[in-house]
Design a protein around this motif. Structure first.
Motif, mmCIF file in Angstrom:
data_model
loop_
_atom_site.group_PDB
_atom_site.id
_atom_site.type_symbol
_atom_site.label_atom_id
_atom_site.label_comp_id
_atom_site.label_asym_id
_atom_site.label_seq_id
_atom_site.Cartn_x
_atom_site.Cartn_y
_atom_site.Cartn_z
ATOM 1 N N ILE A 7 0.847 -1.196 0.000
ATOM 2 C CA ILE A 7 0.000 0.000 0.000
ATOM 3 C C ILE A 7 0.882 1.246 0.000
ATOM 4 C CG2 ILE A 7 -1.755 1.290 1.284
ATOM 5 C CD1 ILE A 7 -2.694 -1.422 2.427
ATOM 6 N N ILE A 8 0.653 2.126 -0.987
ATOM 7 C CA ILE A 8 1.492 3.316 -1.153
ATOM 8 C C ILE A 8 0.617 4.572 -1.181
ATOM 9 C CG2 ILE A 8 3.287 4.419 -2.549
ATOM 10 C CD1 ILE A 8 3.735 1.701 -3.916
ATOM 11 N N PRO A 9 0.602 5.367 -0.111
ATOM 12 C CA PRO A 9 -0.078 6.669 -0.166
ATOM 13 C C PRO A 9 0.784 7.662 -0.942
ATOM 14 C CG PRO A 9 0.853 6.301 2.017
ATOM 15 C CD PRO A 9 1.162 5.075 1.211
ATOM 16 N N VAL A 10 0.158 8.459 -1.796
ATOM 17 C CA VAL A 10 0.913 9.348 -2.693
ATOM 18 C C VAL A 10 0.365 10.764 -2.598
ATOM 19 C CG1 VAL A 10 1.524 9.816 -5.097
ATOM 20 C CG2 VAL A 10 1.397 7.446 -4.279
ATOM 21 N N TYR A 11 1.272 11.724 -2.366
ATOM 22 C CA TYR A 11 0.855 13.128 -2.359
ATOM 23 C C TYR A 11 2.009 14.021 -2.817
ATOM 24 C CZ TYR A 11 -0.885 17.676 -0.846
ATOM 25 O OH TYR A 11 -1.287 18.990 -0.826
ATOM 26 N N ASN A 12 1.883 14.547 -4.028
ATOM 27 C CA ASN A 12 2.841 15.517 -4.582
ATOM 28 C C ASN A 12 4.296 15.054 -4.464
ATOM 29 O OD1 ASN A 12 0.689 17.135 -5.234
ATOM 30 N ND2 ASN A 12 1.025 18.635 -3.610
ATOM 31 N N VAL A 13 4.584 13.871 -5.006
ATOM 32 C CA VAL A 13 5.951 13.332 -4.945
ATOM 33 C C VAL A 13 6.433 12.917 -6.338
ATOM 34 C CG1 VAL A 13 6.021 12.563 -2.540
ATOM 35 C CG2 VAL A 13 4.904 11.134 -4.249
ATOM 36 N N GLU A 14 6.095 13.697 -7.347
ATOM 37 C CA GLU A 14 6.456 13.324 -8.714
ATOM 38 C C GLU A 14 7.963 13.120 -8.881
ATOM 39 O OE1 GLU A 14 5.296 16.387 -11.408
ATOM 40 O OE2 GLU A 14 6.344 17.982 -10.341
ATOM 41 N N ASN A 67 -7.005 16.262 -0.485
ATOM 42 C CA ASN A 67 -6.033 15.651 0.410
ATOM 43 C C ASN A 67 -6.685 15.255 1.733
ATOM 44 O OD1 ASN A 67 -3.672 16.509 2.717
ATOM 45 N ND2 ASN A 67 -3.122 15.048 1.139
ATOM 46 N N LYS A 68 -6.687 13.953 2.027
ATOM 47 C CA LYS A 68 -7.292 13.437 3.257
ATOM 48 C C LYS A 68 -6.253 12.969 4.265
ATOM 49 C CE LYS A 68 -11.526 11.816 0.981
ATOM 50 N NZ LYS A 68 -12.428 10.643 0.781
ATOM 51 N N GLY A 69 -5.002 12.836 3.837
ATOM 52 C CA GLY A 69 -3.954 12.394 4.750
ATOM 53 C C GLY A 69 -3.619 10.922 4.575
ATOM 54 N N ARG A 70 -2.439 10.556 5.081
ATOM 55 C CA ARG A 70 -1.953 9.185 4.890
ATOM 56 C C ARG A 70 -2.775 8.153 5.655
ATOM 57 N NH1 ARG A 70 4.486 8.943 5.466
ATOM 58 N NH2 ARG A 70 4.072 10.205 7.324
ATOM 59 N N ILE A 71 -3.408 8.565 6.750
ATOM 60 C CA ILE A 71 -4.219 7.606 7.503
ATOM 61 C C ILE A 71 -5.391 7.126 6.652
ATOM 62 C CG2 ILE A 71 -5.696 7.310 9.525
ATOM 63 C CD1 ILE A 71 -3.885 9.335 10.969
ATOM 64 N N ALA A 72 -6.107 8.075 6.042
ATOM 65 C CA ALA A 72 -7.244 7.714 5.185
ATOM 66 C C ALA A 72 -6.779 6.909 3.979
ATOM 67 C CB ALA A 72 -7.970 8.976 4.733
ATOM 68 N N ALA A 73 -5.620 7.293 3.407
ATOM 69 C CA ALA A 73 -5.094 6.584 2.239
ATOM 70 C C ALA A 73 -4.744 5.138 2.591
ATOM 71 C CB ALA A 73 -3.865 7.316 1.704
ATOM 72 N N LYS A 75 -5.917 3.438 5.098
ATOM 73 C CA LYS A 75 -7.117 2.716 5.534
ATOM 74 C C LYS A 75 -7.877 2.140 4.350
ATOM 75 C CE LYS A 75 -11.078 3.100 8.641
ATOM 76 N NZ LYS A 75 -11.755 3.941 9.655
ATOM 77 N N ILE A 76 -8.056 2.928 3.292
ATOM 78 C CA ILE A 76 -8.775 2.396 2.130
ATOM 79 C C ILE A 76 -7.952 1.312 1.448
ATOM 80 C CG2 ILE A 76 -7.930 4.057 0.393
ATOM 81 C CD1 ILE A 76 -10.804 4.086 -0.717
ATOM 82 N N GLY A 77 -6.613 1.444 1.517
ATOM 83 C CA GLY A 77 -5.752 0.399 0.972
ATOM 84 C C GLY A 77 -5.927 -0.915 1.709
ATOM 85 N N VAL A 78 -6.004 -0.847 3.033
ATOM 86 C CA VAL A 78 -6.220 -2.052 3.850
ATOM 87 C C VAL A 78 -7.578 -2.670 3.532
ATOM 88 C CG1 VAL A 78 -6.602 -2.864 6.218
ATOM 89 C CG2 VAL A 78 -4.670 -1.354 5.709
ATOM 90 N N GLN A 79 -8.592 -1.829 3.366
ATOM 91 C CA GLN A 79 -9.934 -2.333 3.058
ATOM 92 C C GLN A 79 -9.976 -3.042 1.708
ATOM 93 O OE1 GLN A 79 -12.128 1.332 3.404
ATOM 94 N NE2 GLN A 79 -12.453 1.108 5.606
ATOM 95 N N MET A 80 -9.169 -2.583 0.759
ATOM 96 C CA MET A 80 -9.155 -3.173 -0.584
ATOM 97 C C MET A 80 -8.229 -4.379 -0.698
ATOM 98 S SD MET A 80 -8.943 0.307 -2.887
ATOM 99 C CE MET A 80 -8.621 -0.640 -4.381
#
Length: 422
Positions: A7-14, A67-73, A75-80
């Motif tokens: 699971i990889i949360p991504v925010y402005n890291v091009e 932007n919801k933050g890494r926790i939300a990112a 969490k949805i990854g774990v659910q999927m």
């Protein structure tokens, strides 16, 4: 069959993202899925993810509109997640080529819920040698097996190993249980501490190995050492939300008393870090505004605690690096007066609401009494009607009534015939 979900949360890291994704799709272990959550990026990160997903069907991309933050990112990854195990990867870091294979084999052989592996720290921000050595020490796994409550205690109370999420592989079942207890707060600091606290609370077993499987780019983003600005302080102080989430979780589990000393240790560490960022790393000209930010996140009582901790730790009597304690105390008194004023207004508002509720309750009681009176009268009328019907049925079925009908039958017929002739 999917063995591991990354699971990889991504925010402005091009700048770093392609290297990160490439390190995962190039893994020697192929039975993996990769869930990338684009957390409202405003750069080309989302486009980069979609391009990789078009080339590798193991990649699933989720796009958040904001932007919801890494926790939300996460969490949805774990659910999927479809994998038996879960690994977390930050989008500015990357794996060694055999990270997934080694982690999978080790956790399978050890039969534990958490396997902690080593990390190579890359001094990306050119921090000092002391800072670099400290973070290297922080990432070092605890080469031992832990079971039950020891999984949490050895991390947060004894500090035998770190609380980072990314240098471990977890049972997917453990992650699902832990993340179902986690609210989606948006904080930039200490979210790993909060998440791992809850994971380790539920975990039954842990093992650490020395093998280095993770490459960490140190001193990038909000963790970068040195001077900060007001925006950086505001992000850093969001660690208060993570801290209070741990406290609330313990209360919900009805075990705060049991872990109170551990929680206080966590709170003190985060308070001291935020105090240091506010008072020593923020420019003097921005210190007053920074104080308001510090106060907004932590509240007056915790700010006072941070001052006491700082004086205790550094043993200053009159001055704290050129700033008089009396000035800070004056700021604290002003803040407490403002807070007291706010509480008084809140109290008056609550009293007005209570008074209004009492009036509404009284009106409601009067209405209920009238309804009850009406229902009683209606009940009496119903009973009277039922009594009349009962009496009618009794008379109709009596012998005298039927005899009367028979006696009057012939006269009634004669009368009817006469009326017909006329």
């Amino acid at each position: 069959m999917v063995d591991i979900t990354v699971i990889i949360p991504v925010y402005n890291v091009e700048k770093y993202l392609s290297n990160c994704i490439q390190s995962v799709i190039s893994q020697s272990k192929k039975e993996i899925e990769i869930i990338c959550v684009n957390d409202g990026s405003t750069d080309k990160s989302g486009e980069i993810l979609d391009n990789f997903a078009a080339l590798d069907r193991r990649i699933k991309v989720v796009h958040f509109e904001c932007n919801k933050g890494r926790i939300a990112a996460r969490k949805i990854g774990v659910q999927m997640a479809a994998g038996r195990y879960i690994m977390f990867l930050d989008s500015d870091d990357y794996y060694t080529d055999d990270a997934c294979m080694t982690a999978f084999q080790e956790i399978e052989n050890a039969n534990v819920e958490i396997l902690h592996f080593g990390t190579t720290v890359i001094n990306a921000g050119l921090s000092s040698q002391y800072e670099y050595d400290s973070i290297v020490s922080f990432f070092r796994p605890y080469i031992n097996n832990l079971y039950g409550e020891k999984v949490l205690e050895e991390c947060f109370k004894e500090e035998k190993y770190n609380y980072n999420l990314v240098d471990k592989i977890y049972s997917a079942q453990l992650c699902r249980k832990a993340f179902s207890s986690i609210s989606e707060i948006n904080c930039c600091m200490a979210e790993d501490m909060m998440l791992y606290f809850i994971i380790s609370y539920y975990a039954k077993s842990y093992m650490g190995i020395e093998r280095k499987l993770y490459n960490y780019n140190f001193a990038i983003g909000v963790s970068k050492p040195g001077p900060i600005n007001l925006e950086g302080l505001d992000k850093r102080c969001t660690s208060a939300a993570a801290c209070f989430t741990i406290r609330d979780f313990l209360y919900l589990q009805e075990c705060f008393d049991k872990y109170e000393s551990t929680y206080i240790k966590i709170e003190r560490r985060l308070l001291s870090d935020n105090f240091d960022a506010w008072y020593y790393r923020l420019p003097v000209t921005e210190r007053k505004e920074g104080y308001n930010i510090f106060l907004k996140h932590w509240g007056t009582d915790k700010v006072i605690l941070s001052l006491l901790y700082d004086v205790e730790n550094k043993q200053y009597d009159i001055n704290i690096k050129g700033a008089k304690i009396s000035e800070l105390e004056q700021n604290i008194r002003s803040a407490r007066a403002e807070e007291a004023k706010h509480l008084e207004e809140l109290k008056r508002s609550m009293e007005r609401n209570i008074e209004l509720e009492e009036k509404l309750l009284l009106n409601r009681q009067e209405m209920e009494n009238k309804i009850l009176e009406y229902n009683n009268k209606a009940k009496e009328q119903t009973e009277k009607i039922q009594n009349i019907q009962t009496e009618y049925e009794r008379i109709s079925n009596s012998f005298s009534y039927r005899l009367g009908l028979m006696i009057t039958k012939i006269p009634r017929m004669i009368v009817h015939m006469i009326k017909g002739v006329v």
